[in-house]
Design a protein around this motif. Structure first.
Motif, PDB file in Angstrom:
ATOM      1  N   LEU A  26       0.867  -1.169   0.000  1.00 52.03           N
ATOM      2  CA  LEU A  26       0.000   0.000   0.000  1.00 52.03           C
ATOM      3  C   LEU A  26       0.899   1.212   0.000  1.00 52.03           C
ATOM      4  N   GLN A  27       0.705   2.094  -0.968  1.00 46.29           N
ATOM      5  CA  GLN A  27       1.552   3.273  -1.099  1.00 46.29           C
ATOM      6  C   GLN A  27       0.694   4.454  -1.512  1.00 46.29           C
ATOM      7  N   THR A  28       0.941   5.590  -0.917  1.00 47.16           N
ATOM      8  CA  THR A  28       0.256   6.823  -1.302  1.00 47.16           C
ATOM      9  C   THR A  28       1.235   7.653  -2.121  1.00 47.16           C
ATOM     10  N   GLY A  29       0.739   8.180  -3.220  1.00 48.95           N
ATOM     11  CA  GLY A  29       1.583   8.982  -4.092  1.00 48.95           C
ATOM     12  C   GLY A  29       0.750   9.830  -5.032  1.00 48.95           C
ATOM     13  N   THR A  30       1.406  10.374  -6.021  1.00 47.72           N
ATOM     14  CA  THR A  30       0.785  11.270  -6.992  1.00 47.72           C
ATOM     15  C   THR A  30       0.807  10.622  -8.365  1.00 47.72           C
ATOM     16  N   ASP A  34       2.623  11.168 -18.791  1.00 49.07           N
ATOM     17  CA  ASP A  34       3.242  11.795 -19.956  1.00 49.07           C
ATOM     18  C   ASP A  34       3.112  10.816 -21.112  1.00 49.07           C
ATOM     19  N   CYS A  35       3.744  11.118 -22.213  1.00 49.02           N
ATOM     20  CA  CYS A  35       3.582  10.270 -23.393  1.00 49.02           C
ATOM     21  C   CYS A  35       4.210   8.887 -23.235  1.00 49.02           C
ATOM     22  N   THR A  36       5.023   8.686 -22.199  1.00 52.24           N
ATOM     23  CA  THR A  36       5.654   7.379 -21.988  1.00 52.24           C
ATOM     24  C   THR A  36       4.787   6.445 -21.154  1.00 52.24           C
ATOM     25  N   GLY A  37       3.791   6.985 -20.438  1.00 48.82           N
ATOM     26  CA  GLY A  37       2.921   6.150 -19.624  1.00 48.82           C
ATOM     27  C   GLY A  37       2.400   6.856 -18.395  1.00 48.82           C
ATOM     28  N   THR A  38       1.837   6.069 -17.499  1.00 49.38           N
ATOM     29  CA  THR A  38       1.284   6.568 -16.240  1.00 49.38           C
ATOM     30  C   THR A  38       2.151   6.041 -15.108  1.00 49.38           C
ATOM     31  N   TYR A  39       2.473   6.921 -14.166  1.00 53.17           N
ATOM     32  CA  TYR A  39       3.396   6.588 -13.089  1.00 53.17           C
ATOM     33  C   TYR A  39       2.792   6.949 -11.736  1.00 53.17           C
ATOM     34  N   LEU A  40       3.239   6.243 -10.700  1.00 47.40           N
ATOM     35  CA  LEU A  40       2.949   6.615  -9.322  1.00 47.40           C
ATOM     36  C   LEU A  40       4.223   7.230  -8.775  1.00 47.40           C
ATOM     37  N   ARG A  41       4.149   8.493  -8.379  1.00 56.64           N
ATOM     38  CA  ARG A  41       5.319   9.191  -7.821  1.00 56.64           C
ATOM     39  C   ARG A  41       5.210   9.196  -6.303  1.00 56.64           C
ATOM     40  N   VAL A  42       6.225   8.632  -5.668  1.00 50.56           N
ATOM     41  CA  VAL A  42       6.299   8.616  -4.210  1.00 50.56           C
ATOM     42  C   VAL A  42       7.622   9.253  -3.800  1.00 50.56           C
ATOM     43  N   GLU A  63      -3.149  14.075  -9.167  1.00 52.95           N
ATOM     44  CA  GLU A  63      -4.041  13.690  -8.074  1.00 52.95           C
ATOM     45  C   GLU A  63      -3.347  12.711  -7.128  1.00 52.95           C
ATOM     46  N   LYS A  64      -3.584  12.884  -5.829  1.00 55.76           N
ATOM     47  CA  LYS A  64      -3.032  11.977  -4.821  1.00 55.76           C
ATOM     48  C   LYS A  64      -3.919  10.736  -4.750  1.00 55.76           C
ATOM     49  N   VAL A  65      -3.274   9.562  -4.683  1.00 51.63           N
ATOM     50  CA  VAL A  65      -4.000   8.297  -4.579  1.00 51.63           C
ATOM     51  C   VAL A  65      -3.257   7.351  -3.641  1.00 51.63           C
ATOM     52  N   SER A  66      -3.990   6.402  -3.099  1.00 53.12           N
ATOM     53  CA  SER A  66      -3.398   5.304  -2.333  1.00 53.12           C
ATOM     54  C   SER A  66      -3.694   4.030  -3.103  1.00 53.12           C
ATOM     55  N   LEU A  67      -2.647   3.290  -3.427  1.00 49.22           N
ATOM     56  CA  LEU A  67      -2.782   2.101  -4.263  1.00 49.22           C
ATOM     57  C   LEU A  67      -2.252   0.874  -3.541  1.00 49.22           C
ATOM     58  N   VAL A  68      -2.883  -0.252  -3.786  1.00 46.19           N
ATOM     59  CA  VAL A  68      -2.357  -1.554  -3.390  1.00 46.19           C
ATOM     60  C   VAL A  68      -1.824  -2.166  -4.670  1.00 46.19           C
ATOM     61  N   PHE A  69      -0.544  -2.593  -4.659  1.00 45.69           N
ATOM     62  CA  PHE A  69       0.069  -3.080  -5.896  1.00 45.69           C
ATOM     63  C   PHE A  69       1.103  -4.153  -5.630  1.00 45.69           C
ATOM     64  N   ASP A  70       1.512  -4.803  -6.707  1.00 45.92           N
ATOM     65  CA  ASP A  70       2.618  -5.756  -6.712  1.00 45.92           C
ATOM     66  C   ASP A  70       3.678  -5.220  -7.653  1.00 45.92           C
ATOM     67  N   TYR A  71       4.930  -5.479  -7.344  1.00 47.90           N
ATOM     68  CA  TYR A  71       6.007  -5.188  -8.292  1.00 47.90           C
ATOM     69  C   TYR A  71       5.974  -6.251  -9.386  1.00 47.90           C
ATOM     70  N   VAL A  96      -1.289  -2.497 -10.392  1.00 48.10           N
ATOM     71  CA  VAL A  96      -2.218  -2.042  -9.369  1.00 48.10           C
ATOM     72  C   VAL A  96      -3.289  -3.110  -9.131  1.00 48.10           C
ATOM     73  N   LYS A  97      -3.526  -3.419  -7.861  1.00 45.21           N
ATOM     74  CA  LYS A  97      -4.570  -4.368  -7.492  1.00 45.21           C
ATOM     75  C   LYS A  97      -5.854  -3.652  -7.096  1.00 45.21           C
ATOM     76  N   SER A  98      -5.698  -2.518  -6.385  1.00 43.43           N
ATOM     77  CA  SER A  98      -6.884  -1.751  -6.006  1.00 43.43           C
ATOM     78  C   SER A  98      -6.487  -0.314  -5.677  1.00 43.43           C
ATOM     79  N   VAL A  99      -7.476   0.556  -5.770  1.00 50.55           N
ATOM     80  CA  VAL A  99      -7.301   1.971  -5.456  1.00 50.55           C
ATOM     81  C   VAL A  99      -8.072   2.229  -4.173  1.00 50.55           C
ATOM     82  N   LYS A 100      -7.412   2.808  -3.190  1.00 50.05           N
ATOM     83  CA  LYS A 100      -8.052   3.078  -1.893  1.00 50.05           C
ATOM     84  C   LYS A 100      -8.495   4.519  -1.812  1.00 50.05           C
TER      85      LYS A 100
END
Length: 100
Positions: A26-30, A34-42, A63-71, A96-100
């Motif tokens: 579980l990680q909160t980030g922004t 961009d044209c290369t893709g979508t990223y979670l910035r922490v 936008e700030k989000v909290s995500l549950v994910f696997d590498y 991403v498995k889920s958005v909190k």
């Protein structure tokens, strides 16, 4: 074997097997797009490429989000897609498995 040898080996084995890989994170980030893709910035510019970015279509860039994910080591969703030639440094890929 001596008891002095068995005891440390037992402790080592217990520690080794108790440190199983943690998959769900579980990680909160922004959200950064961009044209290369979508990223979670922490943290300070630590970006993680989101393989299944369609799960975040409703979220806006910045936008700030909290995500549950696997590498992950591969992004099958991006195979065969044409991306821009810009380089976006990242720390790895996530699914991403889920958005909190």
């Amino acid at each position: 074997m001596k008891a002095t040898t068995i005891f440390p080996l037992t402790i080592f084995a217990t520690l080794l097997f108790s440190c199983a890989t943690v998959h769900d994170r579980l990680q909160t980030g922004t959200i950064v797009r961009d044209c290369t893709g979508t990223y979670l910035r922490v943290g300070e510019n630590e970006d993680y490429l989101i393989c299944n970015a369609e799960i975040l279509e409703a979220k806006k860039d910045g936008e700030k989000v909290s995500l549950v994910f696997d590498y992950t080591k591969e992004c099958k969703e991006r195979d065969g897609k044409i991306m821009c030639m810009m380089y976006h440094e990242n720390k790895g890929m996530i699914r991403v498995k889920s958005v909190k």
